[in-house]
Design a protein around this motif. Structure first.
Motif, short mmCIF file in Angstrom:
data_model
loop_
_atom_site.label_atom_id
_atom_site.label_comp_id
_atom_site.label_asym_id
_atom_site.label_seq_id
_atom_site.Cartn_x
_atom_site.Cartn_y
_atom_site.Cartn_z
N ASN A 134 10.88 59.54 24.40
CA ASN A 134 11.04 60.89 23.68
C ASN A 134 10.35 61.61 23.95
OD1 ASN A 134 12.09 63.30 22.40
ND2 ASN A 134 13.06 62.08 20.86
N THR A 136 9.13 64.12 23.39
CA THR A 136 8.61 65.25 21.26
C THR A 136 8.64 63.36 20.52
OG1 THR A 136 9.36 66.79 22.24
CG2 THR A 136 8.13 66.53 19.87
N TRP A 138 9.09 61.04 17.74
CA TRP A 138 9.52 61.10 16.14
C TRP A 138 7.79 61.27 15.28
CZ3 TRP A 138 14.07 57.62 15.82
CH2 TRP A 138 15.16 58.89 16.68
N PRO A 139 7.83 61.71 13.84
CA PRO A 139 6.87 61.65 13.07
C PRO A 139 6.80 60.47 12.83
CG PRO A 139 7.78 63.45 12.61
CD PRO A 139 8.87 62.76 13.32
N PHE A 142 8.30 58.17 10.10
CA PHE A 142 9.36 57.86 9.77
C PHE A 142 9.81 55.84 10.29
CE2 PHE A 142 10.96 62.17 10.11
CZ PHE A 142 11.18 62.88 9.47
N GLY A 172 12.12 56.39 20.47
CA GLY A 172 11.93 57.78 19.96
C GLY A 172 10.63 57.63 18.99
N PHE A 173 10.09 56.67 18.95
CA PHE A 173 8.25 56.77 18.67
C PHE A 173 7.29 56.83 20.20
CE2 PHE A 173 10.71 55.67 14.95
CZ PHE A 173 10.65 56.29 14.06
#
Length: 255
Positions: A134, A136, A138-139, A142, A172-173
């Motif tokens: 991704n 950006t 994910w934080p 999470f 995602g990360f």
């Protein structure tokens, strides 16, 4: 009497050979080998879906532990992060395993096959995309949620927690493929142990055959991991997709 002993020994020898094949595939693809084991146990040994899932878990536990160690040797990642993800998967695994044990066996087999088909489509499409992660990420807070999602899949199907977790970690990360596969195996270990406990308590495990599968598997996991680092990531994803589709086909055909 003698015939029964020879029949048992023959079945165990087949289990060791099958475990060796599945262990190599598990090391190559960053899984425990249980995905293909489940339909094969149903077709070759006449097990129902629940018994096949429980028996496959006996093989998966040592396979994923060894695979986790080998991946972390090649691509180190924080153990604390692995523990956090793995710990949260335990509750989700137990709850999902209880649900699976109460379902109709034929329905569970059909859901399992559909799950494999859908995942195969995802991995095949992912292999053709240039950007793996991704843009950006994910934080990081999470990240433990990956344990919930993966644990639920592992408990319900007996396999699948690492398969679901790895693409979430990459896309995602923003984790590398190697780190994602290692972290995914970290959550598979506790998930597999909890699921195995649930299936064993329900009497849905063939322990002698499961241990034979495990013996064969641990002999080939390390060579499989070594091969994984020599192949392009896109090729690995396509191989993974083909394996998932093969599993779905075998699940329905050998039913």
């Amino acid at each position: 009497m003698h015939m029964d002993v020879f029949t048992l020994l023959g079945a165990l020898a087949e289990g060791v050979l099958l475990g060796a094949i599945l262990g190599g595939l598990g090391g190559l693809l960053g899984i425990g080998g249980g995905i293909l084991a489940i339909p094969l146990l149903g077709g070759l040994f006449g097990m129902n879906q629940t018994l096949a899932q429980g028996t496959a878990l006996v093989m998966m536990v040592p396979n994923v532990m060894l695979g986790f160690w080998r991946y972390r040797q090649r691509s180190p990642f924080p153990l604390l992060l692995a523990v956090r993800i793995g710990a949260l998967s335990i509750v989700a695994t137990w709850l999902a395993a209880q649900l699976a044990l109460g379902l109709d066996k034929a329905l569970l087999r059909q859901v399992f096959a559909a799950f494999m088909l859908a995942l195969g489509v995802y991995f095949w499409r992912a292999a053709g995309q240039a950007a793996a992660a991704n843009s950006t990420p994910w934080p990081a807070r999470f990240l433990p949620g990956v344990g919930l999602v993966g644990g639920a899949c592992g408990g319900f199907f007996g396999v699948g927690s690492g398969i679901v977790a790895a693409p979430i970690l990459v896309r995602g990360f923003g984790k590398s493929q190697a780190e994602a596969q290692g972290l995914a195996l970290a959550l598979v270990v506790p998930a597999a142990l909890v699921a195995l406990g649930s299936y064993g308590q329900a009497g849905q495990v063939d322990w002698p055959l499961g241990l034979a599968l495990a013996l064969g598997g641990v002999m080939t996991v390390s060579p499989g991991v070594a091969l994984a680092y020599r192949l392009p990531a896109a090729l690995l994803r396509r191989l993974f997709a083909l394996m998932l589709w093969l599993t779905a086909g075998l699940t329905l055909w050998l039913a």
